[in-house]
Scaffold this motif. Structure first.
Motif, PDB file in Angstrom:
ATOM      1  N   PHE B  65       0.836  -1.194   0.000  1.00 34.81           N
ATOM      2  CA  PHE B  65       0.000   0.000   0.000  1.00 34.81           C
ATOM      3  C   PHE B  65       0.879   1.256   0.000  1.00 34.81           C
ATOM      4  O   PHE B  65       0.721   2.152  -0.836  1.00 34.81           O
ATOM      5  N   ASP B  68       2.768   1.658  -3.220  1.00 37.74           N
ATOM      6  CA  ASP B  68       1.885   2.030  -4.322  1.00 37.74           C
ATOM      7  C   ASP B  68       1.554   3.528  -4.266  1.00 37.74           C
ATOM      8  O   ASP B  68       1.567   4.226  -5.285  1.00 37.74           O
ATOM      9  N   THR B  71       4.603   5.474  -5.303  1.00 33.98           N
ATOM     10  CA  THR B  71       4.928   5.386  -6.724  1.00 33.98           C
ATOM     11  C   THR B  71       3.935   6.164  -7.563  1.00 33.98           C
ATOM     12  O   THR B  71       4.290   6.785  -8.565  1.00 33.98           O
ATOM     13  N   ARG B  72       2.665   6.135  -7.158  1.00 35.55           N
ATOM     14  CA  ARG B  72       1.665   6.916  -7.882  1.00 35.55           C
ATOM     15  C   ARG B  72       1.899   8.395  -7.703  1.00 35.55           C
ATOM     16  O   ARG B  72       1.620   9.202  -8.582  1.00 35.55           O
ATOM     17  N   GLY B  73       2.382   8.752  -6.527  1.00 38.28           N
ATOM     18  CA  GLY B  73       2.613  10.161  -6.234  1.00 38.28           C
ATOM     19  C   GLY B  73       4.034  10.568  -6.586  1.00 38.28           C
ATOM     20  O   GLY B  73       4.612  10.044  -7.539  1.00 38.28           O
ATOM     21  N   GLN B  74       4.592  11.476  -5.792  1.00 36.53           N
ATOM     22  CA  GLN B  74       5.907  12.026  -6.128  1.00 36.53           C
ATOM     23  C   GLN B  74       7.046  11.475  -5.280  1.00 36.53           C
ATOM     24  O   GLN B  74       8.205  11.594  -5.655  1.00 36.53           O
ATOM     25  N   GLY B  77       9.581   8.988  -6.936  1.00 35.84           N
ATOM     26  CA  GLY B  77      10.330   9.627  -8.001  1.00 35.84           C
ATOM     27  C   GLY B  77      11.408  10.555  -7.454  1.00 35.84           C
ATOM     28  O   GLY B  77      12.549  10.546  -7.902  1.00 35.84           O
ATOM     29  N   ARG B  78      11.054  11.336  -6.446  1.00 35.56           N
ATOM     30  CA  ARG B  78      12.031  12.275  -5.887  1.00 35.56           C
ATOM     31  C   ARG B  78      13.204  11.548  -5.239  1.00 35.56           C
ATOM     32  O   ARG B  78      14.355  11.951  -5.384  1.00 35.56           O
ATOM     33  N   SER B 121       8.896  -1.789  -6.531  1.00 32.04           N
ATOM     34  CA  SER B 121       7.920  -1.054  -7.354  1.00 32.04           C
ATOM     35  C   SER B 121       8.397   0.328  -7.766  1.00 32.04           C
ATOM     36  O   SER B 121       8.187   0.707  -8.910  1.00 32.04           O
ATOM     37  N   ARG B 124      11.868  -0.439 -10.298  1.00 35.76           N
ATOM     38  CA  ARG B 124      11.819  -1.202 -11.550  1.00 35.76           C
ATOM     39  C   ARG B 124      11.553  -0.315 -12.773  1.00 35.76           C
ATOM     40  O   ARG B 124      12.274  -0.419 -13.774  1.00 35.76           O
ATOM     41  N   PRO B 125      10.554   0.589 -12.705  1.00 38.99           N
ATOM     42  CA  PRO B 125      10.314   1.425 -13.893  1.00 38.99           C
ATOM     43  C   PRO B 125      11.551   2.239 -14.277  1.00 38.99           C
ATOM     44  O   PRO B 125      11.871   2.390 -15.449  1.00 38.99           O
ATOM     45  N   ARG B 126      12.285   2.741 -13.258  1.00 39.26           N
ATOM     46  CA  ARG B 126      13.429   3.560 -13.548  1.00 39.26           C
ATOM     47  C   ARG B 126      14.558   2.734 -14.166  1.00 39.26           C
ATOM     48  O   ARG B 126      15.254   3.182 -15.069  1.00 39.26           O
ATOM     49  N   VAL B 246       2.451   3.746   5.688  1.00 38.66           N
ATOM     50  CA  VAL B 246       1.225   4.043   4.953  1.00 38.66           C
ATOM     51  C   VAL B 246       0.716   5.425   5.355  1.00 38.66           C
ATOM     52  O   VAL B 246       0.397   6.267   4.515  1.00 38.66           O
ATOM     53  N   ILE B 250       0.417   8.613   2.886  1.00 45.54           N
ATOM     54  CA  ILE B 250      -0.846   9.315   2.653  1.00 45.54           C
ATOM     55  C   ILE B 250      -0.685  10.800   2.961  1.00 45.54           C
ATOM     56  O   ILE B 250      -1.124  11.670   2.207  1.00 45.54           O
ATOM     57  N   VAL B 385       2.748  -8.138  -8.110  1.00 52.70           N
ATOM     58  CA  VAL B 385       2.946  -6.690  -8.033  1.00 52.70           C
ATOM     59  C   VAL B 385       3.335  -6.108  -9.392  1.00 52.70           C
ATOM     60  O   VAL B 385       2.840  -5.067  -9.792  1.00 52.70           O
TER      61      VAL B 385
END
Ligand code: NA
Ligand code: NA
Lengths: 312, 427, 209
Positions: B65, B68, B71-74, B77-78, B121, B124-126, B246, B250, B385
């Motif tokens: 959670f 996720d 990763t959806r937020g910032q 990435g930061r 999570s 992996r995209p990076r 979590v 949030i 995942v």
């Protein structure tokens, strides 16, 4: 025939020693074979109990503390200072107690279980980070207890902050100071290495960890009279063996701990120091009676009478 | 019986049945054989429920959670931008950072599955973008996460310590050496991989840029601070840390970065629940299957046949390694430890092996087994995942397994890898 | 560097490939008429249960931390509540996962088969899976009845143990039903379906429903 016997501890701990002796006796005196299943190999305490009730297991060792969710009266063993503090008297108590030998078997039978015996596993001592000599010393101490209402009540009455924590997290919890104390018999403190993460072991004589061995009732009733006698004799022999084994166990475990951690402090509270702890017992008794009603009261009164008989 | 059941399971698995079915049918067959019918199947249900009962399991959905949301937020990435500004110009730098992050996260969280999710999570995209091959990435994440078994706190070591009556503190310290050695070897392999596949590097960032990325990552840097501070400050357990993460995630994404709205939160929670269910039904089915193996005393039967009593120290260690490796291919690691350790205890005692060494080797095997096909919790987690097919997740595994097997062989012949730190601290 | 850097940052902010965007708002049952309405409603309930289960678990766990650390008093029921929630999430989730074709499988050999073989194999897989799910629904209901008779209670909550398992038979049953529907779908339609409205193939794009 192959019989299966599961218990809540490792093979080299008290329940395992009892089970091994029982196995030895049964196999020496009959053609039956016994397979032993130590802690975790068939599930946790509640799982093996259910498996014994369904007849998958013929024998099971479960401590009354866990049986309390099935047979509420079994929680009487958590009322502090109800068992004799002297080893000889304690052995006598388990041999003669009417509550243990006559009343409990009926309660277990209602759950499809033949209660074969109850035996003590050793005095419960507290392991803590700071010395404990009086209830005041437990103030603000987060003390890990099993999730049992009476145990919670007891430690609240002692002045501690009872804290539930899954057993797997207790060692780490003591290390990182989430909790500052837990209780167990000396052999268990030694074998589970709780002394590595605490500095003081205090024995206040408030309890002796009790456990019970049962058979599936249909299975037991279906045995020939000869086999029933053989099983009972094996239990008897294992019971005698475990009381003897117990004699030095507390001390041997202490020696092992001292050897592994020389600066461990051991304290046995004297009678004067035990008094304030003892005085809290009545509130726990009340809670017990409130939870279990008349039937619980009857057991409690009988236990007290049995205690009287061996201590006088 | 064992051979029949394993064969059925492998065939069903290969035919493409949902993974829970081989485990469930294996258990059905086991119960039928053991009890001459389905009369005792309630116990199978009981054991499935027991499989998802451990309190520590909730760390898995909680870290899924939190990861996720990040990763959806910032936040994620930061954090990664900051890491990249320091290592992006080094060949293989991102892969090495991923392995190190898995090791560190595993060290504090104690959960390999949570590590797969929490580190995997966002990274992996990076890594995909940086030009690494997906099967390499997936294998790197799964295997690096398993280092968590060796680095304290380790639930496997605690269980081993209790069952075998061995000092848990000594085990913890003994795991550090092999754990770091594995990380080192994984890093070397990652570097070689990056060179051979010519993974491009980024331009070296200036210190000004590094300062800027670090500033932007200040809020998200609260995650490691909260986890480490909270656990070692005695505020919460590693399991509870997951839930606190979590809350912090949030807070960051809804309040600070305003990247997530209530609907997004709902969707994320639902997707977390879905992934959890897909993994946990396998944990449940695996627990029922483990029970069958344990009840039928299959390990005892197999081990009785190989004459371990006649072997010397090395022979015993080799047999133990193989037994735990194979056991963990099919069954949950904790159950394998509980069942096998008592069986081996007398032999270990007889040949005079150091139980701390044995514990370290067992923990390593358990870690390898969890990442080894066909059955492995971390593999399942990665599939659920990352939504990659089973074969994609395990395809890149062999080099990592090879490294791990080399380390276990090294441990057998050079026990000081594990015992050096222990002796330094305790002897 | 700075341009590439900027882009990668943008990318990282929007990249959600690792997460699952399954949205119930988009779930449209393939079943006709009234059955479709029921199916949509069940899907909706399952997703609400999943989300609520996860959120409550976080809340419950944090409340216990706050209670213990700030107020010196632990929530004794916390662990038992989490057990209930885990069962809820797992069993609401398996049927939801079946509906969206998300159960983990090893499809390498299956994928290599020609579609003339894959079709009957998929029908067999879904039917066998359905049989075992329904079987487990039956036995888990039996198990609950047994627990009900024995009357064991949870130590802290003091409620009967069977209550926390109530989702198991329901979840198994709903999952079995999903697999039966998938088998029927595969018998009727020309294409091969993983679930009633997911075509086979394990691509990110196709799974993002
Ligand atoms: Na760890
Ligand atoms: Na495995």
């Amino acid at each position: 025939e192959t019989w299966r016997y599961a218990f809540e501890e490792a093979l080299n701990e008290v329940q395992g020693v009892f089970a091994q002796k029982f196995k030895e006796e049964v196999e020496a005196n009959s053609d039956h074979e016994i397979q032993l299943f130590p802690y975790g190999t068939l599930g946790e305490s509640a799982d093996i109990m259910e498996q014994a009730q369904s007849g998958i297991l013929q024998f099971v060792d479960q401590s009354p503390g866990f049986t309390g969710s099935l047979i509420p009266e079994a929680q009487v063993f958590f009322v502090p200072y109800l068992l004799p503090q002297d080893q000889e008297q304690l052995n006598e108590f388990f041999r003669t107690s009417k509550a243990i030998n006559e009343m409990f078997p009926e309660l277990y039978a209602e759950q499809g279980l033949e209660l074969l015996t109850m035996f003590p596993e050793g005095e419960v001592c507290m392991t803590t980070k700071e010395p404990v000599e009086s209830p005041e010393d437990l103030n603000e101490v987060k003390f890990r207890v099993m999730t049992n209402p009476l145990l919670v009540e007891s430690y609240q009455a002692f002045g501690a902050t009872p804290t539930p924590l899954p057993w797997g997290e207790v060692y780490g919890g003591l290390q990182t100071n989430i909790i500052q104390g837990q209780e167990n018999p000396m052999f268990f403190i030694e074998s589970t290495k709780m002394y590595e993460v605490t500095d003081y072991i205090t024995c206040a004589g408030h309890n002796n960890f009790t456990t019970a061995v049962m058979a599936n009732k249909d299975f037991f009733d279906g045995l020939s009279e000869e086999d029933q006698t053989m099983v009972n004799n094996a239990i008897e022999a294992a019971f005698d063996h475990i009381l003897e084994y117990q004699q030095g166990l507390h001390e041997t475990s202490m020696e092992k701990i001292k050897e592994a951690k020389p600066d461990m402090t051991f304290t046995v509270l004297d009678e004067e120091q035990r008094k304030p702890f003892q005085e809290t017992a009545s509130s726990v008794e009340e809670a017990f009676v409130e939870m279990t009603g008349d039937s619980g009261k009857e057991i409690l009164d009988q236990m007290k009478a049995d205690l009287e008989n061996v201590t006088k | 019986m064992a051979v029949t059941i394993f064969s059925i399971m492998v065939v069903l698995l290969l035919l493409g049945f949902p993974m829970m079915i081989p485990l469930i049918i294996g258990s059905f067959v086991g119960f039928y054989t053991l009890f001459g019918g389905f009369g005792q199947l309630e116990t199978m249900v009981q054991q499935m429920m027991a499989g998802i009962r451990p309190a520590s399991l909730i760390a898995v959905p909680m870290f899924i959670f939190a990861a996720d949301i990040m990763t959806r937020g910032q936040s994620a990435g930061r954090l990664i931008d900051m890491v990249m500004s320091f290592v992006g110009h080094i060949r293989g730098g991102l892969a090495v950072s991923t392995a190190a992050a898995c090791t560190m996260f595993g060290a504090v969280s104690g959960s390999t599955q949570a590590t797969v999710v929490a580190i995997g999570s966002p990274l992996r995209p990076r890594m995909l973008k940086a030009g690494y091959n997906d099967s390499f990435i997936l294998a790197l994440i799964v295997n690096s996460s398993d280092i968590a078994f060796l680095i304290p706190p380790s639930i496997g070591m605690i269980i081993y310590g209790v069952v075998s009556n061995t000092s848990i503190s000594e085990l913890f310290i003994a795991g550090v050496g092999p754990g770091l050695l594995i990380l080192l070897l994984f890093s070397i392999y990652s570097y070689i991989y990056a060179v051979r596949h010519n993974v491009p590097t980024e331009e070296k960032a200036t210190w000004g840029e590094r300062l800027r990325t670090t500033q932007k990552a200040l809020w998200p840097l609260g995650f490691p601070a909260i986890i480490i501070g909270g656990i070692y400050g005695g505020i919460f357990s590693p399991t509870e840390a997951a839930a606190v993460c979590v809350l912090y995630a949030i807070f960051l994404e809804m309040v600070v970065f305003r990247e997530l709205d209530l609907h997004g939160l709902y969707k994320t929670a639902k997707s977390t629940g879905l992934i959890t269910a897909v993994v946990f039904i396998l944990v449940a089915a695996g627990a029922a299957f483990s029970w069958v193996i344990s009840f039928a005393q299959i390990p005892q039967q197999i081990l009785a046949g190989i004459g371990i009593d006649q072997m010397g120290q090395i022979g015993v260690l080799v047999v133990i390694s193989i037994a735990f490796f194979i056991g963990c291919m099919f069954v949950d690691p904790i159950v394998v430890i509980l069942v096998l350790v008592p069986i081996f205890a007398p032999v270990v005692d007889n040949v005079g092996l150091d139980p701390v060494l044995v514990g370290t080797i067992i923990t390593l095997q358990v870690a390898i087994g969890s990442a080894t096909p066909p059955f492995g919790c971390d593999i399942f987690t990665a599939i659920a995942v990352f939504k990659r097919p089973y074969m994609d997740v395990v395809r890149g595994t062999p080099p990592f397994i090879l490294i791990l097997l080399c380390v276990s062989a090294a441990l057998i012949f050079f026990p000081q890898i594990a015992l050096f730190l222990r002796d330094l601290a305790f002897r | 560097m700075s341009k590439q850097h900027h882009e990668s940052q943008l990318q990282s902010q929007t990249d959600t490939t690792s997460t699952d965007d399954t949205d119930t708002g988009d779930y449209k049952s393939e079943l006709p008429g009234f059955l479709g309405t029921v199916d949509n409603a069940i899907s909706r309930i399952e997703s609400v249960l999943l989300a609520a289960g996860v959120l409550l678990m976080a809340l419950n766990t944090i409340a216990n931390v706050v209670g213990r650390f700030v107020f010196q008093s632990s929530l004794f029921f916390s662990e038992e509540l989490n057990r209930l929630l885990i069962v809820l999430i797992t069993f609401a989730g398996i049927s939801y996962a079946a509906r969206h074709g998300r159960h983990i499988r090893m499809s390498a050999m299956y994928d290599a088969l020609p579609s003339s073989l894959r079709k009957p194999l998929m029908i067999a897989i879904t039917l066998v899976t359905a049989v075992f799910m329904l079987g487990l629904a039956w036995y888990s209901a039996q198990y609950m009845l047994t627990l009900y008779d024995r009357g064991r209670v949870l130590p802290s909550l003091q409620i009967p143990v069977w209550i926390i398992y109530v989702w198991a038979p329901i979840g198994f049953f709903m999952t079995g039903l999903q697999y039966i529907l998938t088998a029927i779908k595969n018998m009727i339609e020309k294409d091969i379906y993983l679930s009633t409205n997911v075509l086979e193939g394990y691509d990110d794009d196709e799974v993002e429903i």
